[in-house]
Design a protein around this motif. Structure first.
Motif, PDB file in Angstrom:
ATOM      1  N   GLN A 382       0.814  -1.117  -0.197  1.00  0.00           N
ATOM      2  CA  GLN A 382       0.006  -0.011   0.024  1.00  0.00           C
ATOM      3  C   GLN A 382       0.672   1.243  -0.005  1.00  0.00           C
ATOM      4  O   GLN A 382       0.181   2.372  -0.142  1.00  0.00           O
ATOM      5  CB  GLN A 382      -1.032   0.031   1.134  1.00  0.00           C
ATOM      6  CG  GLN A 382      -0.331   0.251   2.550  1.00  0.00           C
ATOM      7  CD  GLN A 382       0.500  -0.995   3.082  1.00  0.00           C
ATOM      8  OE1 GLN A 382       0.771  -1.973   2.446  1.00  0.00           O
ATOM      9  NE2 GLN A 382       0.550  -0.864   4.392  1.00  0.00           N
ATOM     10  N   GLY A 398      -2.438  11.487   3.643  1.00  0.00           N
ATOM     11  CA  GLY A 398      -2.686  10.488   4.500  1.00  0.00           C
ATOM     12  C   GLY A 398      -1.176   9.967   4.959  1.00  0.00           C
ATOM     13  O   GLY A 398      -0.890   8.745   4.819  1.00  0.00           O
ATOM     14  N   ARG A 411      -3.610   8.654  10.060  1.00  0.00           N
ATOM     15  CA  ARG A 411      -2.873   9.684   9.161  1.00  0.00           C
ATOM     16  C   ARG A 411      -3.433  10.877   8.984  1.00  0.00           C
ATOM     17  O   ARG A 411      -4.625  11.252   9.416  1.00  0.00           O
ATOM     18  CB  ARG A 411      -3.050   8.674   7.645  1.00  0.00           C
ATOM     19  CG  ARG A 411      -2.554   7.411   7.612  1.00  0.00           C
ATOM     20  CD  ARG A 411      -3.046   6.783   6.282  1.00  0.00           C
ATOM     21  NE  ARG A 411      -2.440   5.329   6.191  1.00  0.00           N
ATOM     22  CZ  ARG A 411      -1.386   4.968   5.667  1.00  0.00           C
ATOM     23  NH1 ARG A 411      -0.384   5.918   5.187  1.00  0.00           N
ATOM     24  NH2 ARG A 411      -0.806   3.709   5.414  1.00  0.00           N
ATOM     25  N   ARG A 456      -0.569   7.943   1.542  1.00  0.00           N
ATOM     26  CA  ARG A 456      -1.655   7.641   0.453  1.00  0.00           C
ATOM     27  C   ARG A 456      -0.967   8.245  -0.862  1.00  0.00           C
ATOM     28  O   ARG A 456      -0.874   7.680  -2.010  1.00  0.00           O
ATOM     29  CB  ARG A 456      -3.097   8.138   0.705  1.00  0.00           C
ATOM     30  CG  ARG A 456      -3.735   6.957   1.485  1.00  0.00           C
ATOM     31  CD  ARG A 456      -5.085   7.565   1.513  1.00  0.00           C
ATOM     32  NE  ARG A 456      -5.465   8.927   2.314  1.00  0.00           N
ATOM     33  CZ  ARG A 456      -5.506   8.856   3.492  1.00  0.00           C
ATOM     34  NH1 ARG A 456      -5.537   7.785   4.528  1.00  0.00           N
ATOM     35  NH2 ARG A 456      -5.869  10.015   4.037  1.00  0.00           N
ATOM     36  N   ARG A 457      -0.363   9.500  -0.843  1.00  0.00           N
ATOM     37  CA  ARG A 457       0.412  10.007  -1.877  1.00  0.00           C
ATOM     38  C   ARG A 457       1.290  11.168  -1.119  1.00  0.00           C
ATOM     39  O   ARG A 457       1.137  11.588  -0.358  1.00  0.00           O
ATOM     40  CB  ARG A 457      -0.606  10.741  -2.668  1.00  0.00           C
ATOM     41  CG  ARG A 457      -0.007  11.561  -3.797  1.00  0.00           C
ATOM     42  CD  ARG A 457      -1.107  11.969  -5.043  1.00  0.00           C
ATOM     43  NE  ARG A 457      -0.434  12.648  -5.938  1.00  0.00           N
ATOM     44  CZ  ARG A 457      -1.167  13.333  -7.160  1.00  0.00           C
ATOM     45  NH1 ARG A 457      -2.551  13.570  -6.788  1.00  0.00           N
ATOM     46  NH2 ARG A 457      -0.596  13.807  -7.897  1.00  0.00           N
TER      47      ARG A 457
END
Length: 596
Positions: A382, A398, A411, A456-457
């Motif tokens: 992930q 996140g 996050r 997440r990014r």
């Protein structure tokens, strides 16, 4: 493969444990068979040699079978140990995923530099550290290469090249397992010392003289052997032998300094060399497609001889040299000028392969570091690779701390760059301020090393990093914590003058009074922002939150909250806009029984 890294590891671990159990049963059966054969041999000796009722050659049969069983038992034991190391490899992987610490995992503490601007603050090394989460290297060179990547950022092109290599290696689980089980019980080899020991800048003597000396050593050794045989078996007398023995002894004594220099460092390294040879042999069988791995693989090809074969030759030479340590062989070795002769052979190897061996070990270190990051990527599918952008920017969606187990991870989003260069983070004790700083810093380290990140990014520009989070006083140096902190702050300001900087400051200047803290902190933060640095500062002193007004839109206040439920402090670790409006210090003191 299975649906998740954990399930893949668990399936492979179960298979390896099953193999180990079967091999243990086989070992036990072979041991029983050896006892039975030994007993049968004793009976046959009795009946054939003592009672003479059976042929005298018959005891040879159980003797041969017994020797065969010894060989089979040794092979089975070797396979069992290999299976145990494979099982340990997957146990370690599951521990990394679950964030459990075991004693097999490397800490990397030897790479910690006290003066480094962020290594200790961000827990890069130590028992519960980023290095422990990442490293699966089998050599010190591989460990050192990985550590160097964490301690200094790569170029944007270098980061992108590592992305492609890690993506290619991510699925190479069989390769990582094979590498982990190579060698006997050797865990980590000091390949850096080995690189120095296998290299020679120039011969002790020039080529022609070296050849003459090698020839003389061979002649004297042969003379000792021939005259000793002649004296003992052909009645030549002792004088020829004494002549060659004295001449050989003087020859070895005159060359002793050069002999020691030829074998310095490489003496007694056969076990390490054997493992390096096995590692290189395994890597030589791989065929890569990403440019960085193709380049590293090509660097192993030298002079028509595979590196593993060249290392094997050196291993044999070192094994032969080590025979001189045998007390029974030592007198014979002295007559044969054993150490002198093999030192020449080792020097010849160094002259042919020494410079190349440095390149082999360097390539091996690079591949091991990439393998460690590919293992991290495999174990955390992930985690994405960050986008490397221009300018001065850190923008994360996140983001979390990679050392916190996924089920407990909270996050947050963090944006630094244009127009906001500074986040002033307020909040109560234990609300998550310091963890946010470490999350940002640790993920920046991962991103700039070429690894995936716990977000997440994430997009990030090439940045230096400076942190003041875990500053300690020093009794030995007579420094207070406050003095140690302002020294670190000076280091961070100096870094900001040299490179675009990400700074992370926890409870800035809290060792002094609020008036001086307010003035000093505002001046330092303004200086950092004016130097185009970006970063975060945490504070308990809400007066510091007013700095945003002085920085005219380049700073923003954010905070963490808490509340009490049934006498228990509850934290959600969510970052919110604005300044925190309450403190939990009094509640915390009351919760542990202080009468406040």
């Amino acid at each position: 493969m299975n649906e998740s890294p954990s399930s893949e590891y668990e399936a492979r671990l179960a298979a390896r444990r099953g193999t180990v159990a079967a091999l243990k049963r086989r070992e036990a059966s072979i041991s029983t068979a050896r006892l039975v054969v030994f007993g049968a041999g004793v009976l046959l000796v009795w009946f054939s040699l003592v009672r003479t009722v059976l042929p005298q050659w018959l005891p040879l049969v159980p003797g041969v079978i017994f020797l065969w069983l010894i060989v089979i038992h040794a092979r089975t034991t070797s396979k069992r140990k290999r299976g145990e190391r494979a099982a340990a490899f997957y146990e370690d992987g599951l521990d990394r995923i679950a964030r459990r610490v075991n004693d097999r995992q490397p800490t990397g503490e030897s790479y910690l530099e006290a003066s480094h601007p962020y290594a200790e603050d961000l827990d890069l090394f130590g028992r519960e550290s980023l290095f422990r989460l990442l490293s699966i290297a089998r050599t010190r060179g591989g460990e050192a290469r990985l550590a160097s990547w964490l301690l200094a950022a790569a170029s944007p092109d270098g980061i992108r090249a590592r992305h492609a290599a890690i993506a290619e290696l991510r699925g190479a689980l069989d390769l990582r397992e094979d590498v982990s089980v190579l060698g006997d019980e050797t865990s980590v080899v000091d390949s850096r010392s080995l690189a120095s020991a296998t290299r020679v800048d120039h011969p002790i003597v020039d080529g022609g003289a070296r050849g003459a000396l090698r020839g003389a050593a061979m002649v004297l050794a042969a003379g000792n052997a021939v005259t000793l045989i002649g004296w003992g078996f052909l009645e030549w007398g002792s004088l020829p032998f004494l002549f060659f023995a004295i001449a050989g002894g003087l020859f070895g004594w005159v060359l002793r300094d050069g002999t020691h220099r030829r074998i310095a460092g490489i003496d007694s390294t056969s076990e390490s060399l054997a493992l390096i040879g096995l590692l290189l042999s395994r890597i030589e069988r791989e065929r890569f497609s990403s440019p960085l791995l193709v380049e590293l693989r090509a660097s192993l090809d030298t002079d028509g001889v595979a590196p593993s074969e060249a290392i094997l030759r050196l291993t044999r030479l070192v094994d032969l040299l080590d025979a001189r340590r045998n007390q029974f062989f030592a007198p014979i070795g002295a007559l044969l000028l054993w150490t002198t002769q093999w030192s020449f052979a080792i020097e010849s190897w160094k002259l042919r392969f020494g410079n190349a061996s440095t390149r082999w070990l360097d390539a091996l270190a690079e591949i091991e570091a990439l393998s460690s990051l590919s293992s991290f990527s495999f174990e955390h599918p992930q985690y994405p690779f960050p986008d490397i952008v221009e300018g001065r920017s850190f923008r994360a969606e996140g983001i979390g701390h990679p050392l916190i187990p996924e089920e407990r991870l909270v996050r947050n989003d963090v944006e630094l760059g244009e127009p906001v260069s500074l986040l002033i983070v307020s909040g109560s004790n234990m609300s998550g301020k310091s963890t946010l700083l470490r999350s940002v810093g640790t993920n920046a380290v991962l991103a700039l090393a070429g690894a995936p990140v716990c977000a997440r990014r994430l997009s990030i520009s090439p940045l230096g990093i400076g942190a003041s989070i875990r500053i300690q006083d020093s009794l030995a140096e007579g420094r207070s914590r406050f003095f140690a902190e302002i020294l670190r702050l000076r280091q961070i300001v100096e870094l900001a003058e040299q490179v675009p900087l990400l700074f992370l400051l926890d409870e800035m200047l809290h060792g002094t009074n609020s008036h001086d803290r307010r003035i000093g902190a505002e001046a330092i933060l303004r200086g950092l922002v004016d130097r185009d640095a970006i970063g975060l500062v945490t504070t308990h002193d809400l007066a510091l939150a007013d700095v945003t007004g002085a920085l005219a839109g380049r700073a923003r206040n954010v905070h963490f909250e808490d509340h009490i439920e049934d006498g228990t402090m509850i934290f959600d670790y969510r970052m919110r806009d604005g300044v925190v409006r309450r403190s939990n210090a009094i509640e915390l003191m009351r919760s542990i029984g202080l009468d406040v």
